[in-house]
Design an enzyme around this catalytic site. Structure first.
Site, short mmCIF file in Angstrom:
data_model
loop_
_atom_site.label_atom_id
_atom_site.label_comp_id
_atom_site.label_asym_id
_atom_site.label_seq_id
_atom_site.Cartn_x
_atom_site.Cartn_y
_atom_site.Cartn_z
N ASN A 197 45.94 35.47 42.11
CA ASN A 197 45.22 34.35 42.71
C ASN A 197 44.56 33.56 41.57
OD1 ASN A 197 42.77 35.66 41.99
ND2 ASN A 197 42.66 36.69 43.99
N GLU A 200 42.23 35.63 39.24
CA GLU A 200 43.00 36.55 38.40
C GLU A 200 43.77 35.81 37.32
OE1 GLU A 200 43.51 39.56 42.22
OE2 GLU A 200 45.12 38.18 41.64
N ASP A 267 47.84 40.88 50.75
CA ASP A 267 48.73 41.98 51.12
C ASP A 267 49.91 41.44 51.93
OD1 ASP A 267 46.84 43.69 49.98
OD2 ASP A 267 45.82 43.97 51.90
#
Length: 316
Positions: A197, A200, A267
């Site tokens: 993301n 990150e 996820d």
């Protein structure tokens, strides 16, 4: 856009940090006389598989055959998590029980539909040598019987560079999708696709990714450490950007009409990607399908699975 029946029956091995998500729902009608805090009158309590376990559950709800490899404690929370996974037909044969480690457990307190506080019970210490060796051996063995692998790294001590290297080598030409947390992406060298993301991405590159061109520059700076792999940057309300070596970047707009809860959206993205790539669907098409799945996920409350029928409706 894509024939979702291709996803049915594809075997995907999910490796990573397993968690138990607990949701405590209730009403707040008064303030405590002991301290200036609200008093929650509990109306209900539910449990769901979280973290890498949620990724595996999503693989199953989309029609795939998921297996999970990770570590759980021999505590009550571990028993509940195993029960939730078995109820979703997730294969647990590659999961290792660790008597010295608690099961990662997150409790979310919900008052009238609004999350008030989250309580985490976990250990972030690296696995012991014996547990690490056993988990690695089970992952390598399991990889031979699966069509793709997802490495779900929540930085809770389960995923290490050595484990990644062993699994990626064992995968050979099979797709490996990584949901990263560590700053050094060289740990994922050889993976097919890594999905940071924005936070990150910035942590891994030191580039403030505020504009499209910044996101592209940051993503391209990671390609060398991946040795041929691609980068998919998930950007929340601004959608996704796919960066592939020697190709033009691909931008996809977010599809959610209403965002209710972003819990577990990442996820959903990696589970859809892993399953689509396992089915031989092209990377660009797999990303487009994952983008639609993310739009469904964030419209649901809590840690929720996305089902193949829901995805089929939005794809038309």
């Amino acid at each position: 856009m894509v024939d979702l029946t291709k996803l049915s029956g594809r075997r995907v091995l999910v490796i990573g940090d397993l968690m138990l998500d607990e949701f405590v729902d209730g009403d707040v009608l008064r303030i405590s006389p002991e301290a200036p805090v609200p008093v929650l009158e509990v109306r209900g309590r539910t449990y769901r598989a979280g973290g890498a376990a949620n990724t595996a559950t999503n693989v199953g709800s989309l029609g795939g055959r998921p297996s999970i490899a990770g570590v759980v404690g021999t505590d009550r929370e571990g028993e509940i998590l195993r029960r939730e996974l078995l109820a979703s037909d997730v294969d647990l044969s590659a999961t290792v029980a660790d008597t010295a480690r608690p099961t990662t457990h997150k409790t979310r307190i919900i008052a009238r539909g609004q999350q008030v506080v989250r309580i985490d019970h976990e250990s972030r210490e690296p696995l012991s040598e014996s547990v690490r060796e056993e988990l690695t051996a089970r992952c390598v063995q399991a990889m031979a019987h699966h069509d793709a692998c997802i490495i779900s790294d929540y930085n809770k001590g389960v995923i290490s560079p050595a484990l990644c290297a062993a699994v990626i080598q064992a995968a050979g030409n099979k797709p490996v999708v990584v949901d990263p947390k560590r700053r050094d992406f060289s740990a994922y060298r050889g993976a097919t696709l890594v999905t940071p993301n924005l936070n990150e991405l910035e942590a891994a590159t030191g580039i403030a990714a505020t504009r499209d061109e910044d996101v592209i520059a940051a993503g391209r700076s990671l390609l060398a450490s991946l040795a041929g792999g691609a980068v998919l940057v998930t950007r929340g309300a601004r959608g996704m950007t796919l960066i592939v070596p020697e190709r033009e970047p691909l931008h996809l707009k977010a599809t959610a009409r209403e965002v209710f809860d972003v819990t577990g959206a990442g996820d959903t993205v990696v589970s859809t990607l892993g399953l689509a790539l396992a089915a031989g669907i092209s990377l660009e098409t797999a990303v487009a399908v994952a983008n639609e799945a993310a739009g469904i996920a964030v419209s649901k409350r809590g840690t929720a699975a996305v089902f193949a029928e829901e995805l089929r409706k939005v794809l038309g």
